[in-house]
Structures are given as C-alpha cells and as structure tokens.
Scaffold this active site. Structure first.
Site, PDB file in Angstrom:
ATOM      1  N   SER A   1       5.455 -28.358   2.992  1.00 57.33           N
ATOM      2  CA  SER A   1       4.873 -29.551   3.607  1.00 57.33           C
ATOM      3  C   SER A   1       3.556 -29.193   4.268  1.00 57.33           C
ATOM      4  O   SER A   1       3.312 -28.036   4.636  1.00 57.33           O
ATOM      5  CB  SER A   1       5.863 -30.125   4.622  1.00 57.33           C
ATOM      6  OG  SER A   1       5.226 -30.392   5.837  1.00 57.33           O
ATOM      7  N   LYS A   2       2.701 -30.193   4.403  1.00 57.95           N
ATOM      8  CA  LYS A   2       1.401 -29.978   5.055  1.00 57.95           C
ATOM      9  C   LYS A   2       1.586 -29.406   6.445  1.00 57.95           C
ATOM     10  O   LYS A   2       0.689 -28.780   6.987  1.00 57.95           O
ATOM     11  CB  LYS A   2       0.680 -31.319   5.217  1.00 57.95           C
ATOM     12  CG  LYS A   2       0.104 -31.864   3.952  1.00 57.95           C
ATOM     13  CD  LYS A   2      -0.694 -33.109   4.263  1.00 57.95           C
ATOM     14  CE  LYS A   2      -0.826 -33.963   3.018  1.00 57.95           C
ATOM     15  NZ  LYS A   2      -1.527 -35.212   3.246  1.00 57.95           N
ATOM     16  N   ARG A   3       2.743 -29.654   7.031  1.00 58.79           N
ATOM     17  CA  ARG A   3       2.964 -29.193   8.397  1.00 58.79           C
ATOM     18  C   ARG A   3       3.440 -27.738   8.472  1.00 58.79           C
ATOM     19  O   ARG A   3       3.434 -27.147   9.541  1.00 58.79           O
ATOM     20  CB  ARG A   3       3.959 -30.122   9.110  1.00 58.79           C
ATOM     21  CG  ARG A   3       3.302 -31.401   9.585  1.00 58.79           C
ATOM     22  CD  ARG A   3       4.307 -32.450   9.981  1.00 58.79           C
ATOM     23  NE  ARG A   3       5.064 -32.903   8.811  1.00 58.79           N
ATOM     24  CZ  ARG A   3       4.617 -33.820   7.939  1.00 58.79           C
ATOM     25  NH1 ARG A   3       3.444 -34.368   8.108  1.00 58.79           N
ATOM     26  NH2 ARG A   3       5.340 -34.185   6.903  1.00 58.79           N
ATOM     27  N   ASP A   4       3.867 -27.177   7.353  1.00 58.56           N
ATOM     28  CA  ASP A   4       4.270 -25.763   7.395  1.00 58.56           C
ATOM     29  C   ASP A   4       3.036 -24.906   7.669  1.00 58.56           C
ATOM     30  O   ASP A   4       2.004 -25.102   7.031  1.00 58.56           O
ATOM     31  CB  ASP A   4       4.890 -25.336   6.047  1.00 58.56           C
ATOM     32  CG  ASP A   4       6.221 -26.039   5.805  1.00 58.56           C
ATOM     33  OD1 ASP A   4       6.938 -26.270   6.796  1.00 58.56           O
ATOM     34  OD2 ASP A   4       6.528 -26.367   4.647  1.00 58.56           O
TER      35      ASP A   4
END
Ligand code: GLU
Ligand code: ZN
Length: 493
Positions: free
Chosen positions: A258-261
C-alpha cells in the site's frame, strides 16, 4: 504498426511510490525498446487532492531515476499541454459533444436516491450498479428536475454489449455488460473525472499501448466503450489502444503493497542512499524477467530486450532485503570516482562536511572508497565508516569515539596495547599500509602475543571511533601518521 506511444500519467497526490515507479519503468522500457515515445502526462484534475508540491516531486523523481520523457511537462510536445489542469476546455468540449450525440446524458438522481435504489437491488440479489433511471427522461421530467434546481452529473451511456479485449499481459479478458454501469464522467460541479479525461487524452495524444497496474483493470471496458464513442463522433482517429495490466505487488503478510507502507515511499530510497540504478533494477523484477536467470542489469539493458510477453500475470512479491542486496551489487559495480561523488551529499547531510569537500578531502575520500565499497549496501551506511577521516578538519566536527564502543573495547586491558601501538607507529619512517601492518604485527602479535582481535580492536576504535570501519591498516594510512598517533595517544588518557 504505427509508432509506439505509451504514457506515464500519475496524479500528483501524496508521495511518489514504488508501484508508480514500476509502471513508469515498464512504459519507458517498452518505448525505448520499440523506438517509440514515452509521454509523461500529469493527471491533475482533482483540485481537492492534487498539490503543486507533489507535482514537483514527480518530476524530480523521474529525473533522479533517469527516466527521460519525450513529451511532457517542461519539454512540451505536439499534443500539449501535458497537465490536465490546463486542458479543461478540451474536456468540456468533448463532454458537450458526447451529450449532444446521445453517448452521454445528464443524471439528476441525488446520492440518497441512488443509495436507496442500490439497497433495493441488493436485497433482490441483483448487481447494485446504476439503474439507468435517467437514461431516457422525457422533456417534462427534465424540466421538472431543473425547476427543482437539482444538480446533474453527466453519465456515459454504456452500450448493451459485453466488452472483451486481449490483454497484453493477461490474455483475453471479458467484462459482462451488467458489471459495467453507466458511469459518471462529469461531476455536478462541472469537474471532469478520470473516467473521461484519461481515455480522452489517450486518444488525443495518440497513445498506442496502455501499460498500467492491475487495479485499473475494471476501467478498461469503460474506456474501450468511450473510445468507440469518440471514434463514432470523429474525435478518435486511430485504433483502440492495446491494454496490458501489470500484476499486483504484494508486501508484508501477502497483502497488496500500500502507498502507506514505508517501503513503498520512493523518498525513503533516496534518503537511505539507494542508487537509482539499483532501485530500478529491483523494480524491473516485479513481474518481469530478463531471462537466462539474469537479475543484475541496467535499465538500458532492460530496454534492449523488454518484451511485454514476458510480463507475468501473477502477483509479484516485494522484498526489501533483495532490493537492498541488489543495491549493494550496484554500489560495488560503479566506478570509485562516481561512488565518491554520490557519497558527498550524505556526508554533508550528516554534518561530516559543512561545505563542499576540498580537493584534499576529495583525495582522502577517493582513497578510502575502494575499502568501503564492498561493505555497504546503501550510501547512508558509508557515512559511519568514512566520517573518521574528516573529523577535525576545518569546518568538520571534532573526532570523538562512540561511548558505547569505548566502553566495550577501550577497557583497562587495552591500555598497554595502545601504548605499544603508539610507540611502534611513532618510529615509522615510511607511512604505508604495509609498513603499518608490519609494525603493528611485530609489536602486538609477536611481542605481546595477542590474538588479532585483541590487538587491533583497540587501535581501530581509537582511530576510527567505531568497531566497524574500513580495513585498519589502510585506514591508518589514509588518515595520516600525525592524526593516527594523536588519536591513539588520546585514547590512552
Ligand atoms: N492518473 C491515474 C493514476 O494515477 C492513471 C491511471 C492509468 O494509467 O490509466 O492512477
Ligand atoms: Zn439518474
């Protein structure tokens, strides 16, 4: 075939991430392989989410990665402008034509009404897509809605057929008609959506191949239908683009990366000192293979053999350890001078240098780099191994031993070792790696009968401040006799 034209068309929202870079790389490699054009387009029509900062980050990132574009921001091209925010009148005109020709229609349903009807459909076990309520409104119904000042979105009228295409990666893909509703292309505010602007620009920019992530698979039947409509009304001139959907990238725990990782953030790689070559090399392996089991190659080598048919439809696994190992290989592969130059910003950022290094400092760095090149996987790891050479220089911090290292190694037992080392090195007329090694071996190993670790460990910590450093004798040579002696002496106090 006409000239290949591919596009990389990110939206400037948030930080650039590795998934995006992989998409850009595959498009770039395909364009270069085919002698085609790599078009860079910015999809910035979502004023609420787009930012100028993110736009600048995108350009900066592609430059850092060395992916040159043939048309796009800052260089222009025959199909510009390449920022969608500067193309709004084009989209308004296309939307008007689609309305005029009946390929699109206004929908006056409110959110509540839509939700209510979806509920009913769900309860009846049907696909809860848009029920086409506004498809064929009578003049009087429209007049009534307008009189009620209802807001209207514009919807595309999907033809009553299934959509099939031969995906360049996945083979034949079909979406049944019932799964593709009449979708919104313009908001009630007049803002055009991705669903319109993306395929319209693919047409106007004469894109021949759309290579993008699998998450966009369900957009494709809509875009094919829109393409056909644009062809019918004379806006599209060529053939439908061919589509290829790159496999998902899975992160920890077999969940989609995910972009948040954190390992997804492109900036992390720059900050930690990954080389663009290393990162691109690793990303190329996410869904593609060079063949012949080859895992180390440049993006130019990739481009020379890049073939979409070798893109694998199965999900790819993101493995930061492997990425880092490949980066280490790249660090060992590049020239010493090149590596030294790339290390400078890290040494500056860490405060080892406050200014650009002097030529004397650069000489020291060049002498030391071959000895650390084998020992680091990121540029950042070089800082700790090289700083000791420059501490005490004008504009650099004073040299200091890491307290935790001193505690472990500079014990009372180490004192006689340091005294003997100081004495042996003081007398040296010639200061070279060999003479230093000989002198220390005689003094510490032969005369004092110490094991190498107990002999050289204290000297290493005394002069480099750490237990991990470039090889000791070379380090002493590069550091110079005067400084080496002063540090050994200081450690005895
Ligand atoms: N702007 C879209 C995105 O960033 C482009 C998707 C596409 O390649 O069609 O997701
Ligand atoms: Zn409606």
């Amino acid at each position: 075939m006409s000239q290949v034209r591919v596009r990389f068309c990110p939206s400037p929202t948030g930080n650039p991430h590795v998934g995006m870079v992989r998409t850009a790389l595959f498009n770039w490699a395909f364009a270069r392989h085919m002698g085609g054009k790599f078009v860079f387009r910015i999809e910035d029509t979502d004023t609420a989410r787009d930012s100028e900062e993110s736009y600048n980050d995108l350009l900066d990132s592609l430059r850092w990665l060395g992916m040159d574009w043939d048309e796009g921001p800052e260089i222009g091209g025959p199909h510009g402008p390449y920022r969608q925010s500067q193309r709004m009148d084009i989209y308004a005109e296309v939307a008007a034509k689609l309305l005029e020709t009946g390929h699109a229609y206004k929908c006056y349903c409110s959110q509540e009404e839509l939700e209510e009807r979806r509920e009913v459909a769900r309860a009846a076990g049907k696909t809860p897509g848009y029920d086409r309520a506004c498809r064929d409104l009578s003049e009087s119904q429209i007049a009534e809605y307008v009189a009620q000042s209802r807001a209207a979105v514009v919807r595309f009228r999907m033809p009553d057929t299934d959509f099939t295409w031969v995906d360049l990666v996945r083979g034949e893909v079909t979406f049944a008609n019932e799964h593709v509703p009449d979708y919104v292309i313009v908001r009630a505010t007049g803002e055009p959506l991705y669903t319109l602007v993306n395929p319209v620009d693919d047409v106007l920019m004469e894109i021949t191949h759309v290579l993008r992530g699998e998450d966009l698979l369900s957009s494709t039947p809509r875009q094919l239908a829109l393409y056909d409509a644009l062809k019918e009304i004379g806006i599209a001139k060529g053939e439908r683009p061919l589509y290829g959907h790159l496999p998902y990238v899975m992160g920890e725990g077999n969940k989609k990366l995910s972009k948040r990782d954190p390992e997804s953030r492109l900036l992390m790689y720059r900050e930690e000192g990954y080389l663009p070559e290393g990162l691109l090399n690793y990303l190329a392996l996410l869904g593609w293979s060079f063949g012949e089991d080859r895992e180390f190659f440049s993006k130019e080598e990739m481009a020379s053999v890049f073939d979409i048919s070798r893109v694998n439809a199965n999900p790819a696994r993101f493995d930061l350890k492997k990425c880092t190992a490949i980066n280490g290989e790249w660090i060992r592969h590049i020239a010493v001078e090149d590596l030294a130059i790339r290390l400078v910003p890290f040494l500056k950022e860490d405060g080892v240098f406050t200014n650009d290094p002097t030529s004397e400092q650069m000489q020291k760095l060049l002498a030391a780099v071959p000895h650390v090149q084998e020992r680091m996987e990121t540029l950042r790891q070089g800082i700790g191994m090289l700083g000791f050479l420059f501490y005490g220089d004008v504009g650099s911090p004073e040299f200091a031993i890491e307290p935790s290292e001193a505690e472990k190694v500079l014990t009372p037992d180490a004192l006689p070792v340091l005294v003997a080392a100081h004495e042996a090195l003081s007398d040296l007329a010639e200061w070279s790696t060999e003479s230093i090694e000989d002198a220390l071996r005689v003094a510490l190993i032969e005369n004092m009968e110490l094991k190498p670790k107990l002999a050289f460990g204290p000297v290493r910590v005394a002069v480099t401040g750490r237990r991990v450093s470039p090889p000791l004798f070379e380090s002493l040579e590069i550091l110079g006799q005067e400084r080496s002696l002063a540090r050994i002496l200081a450690a005895t106090k």
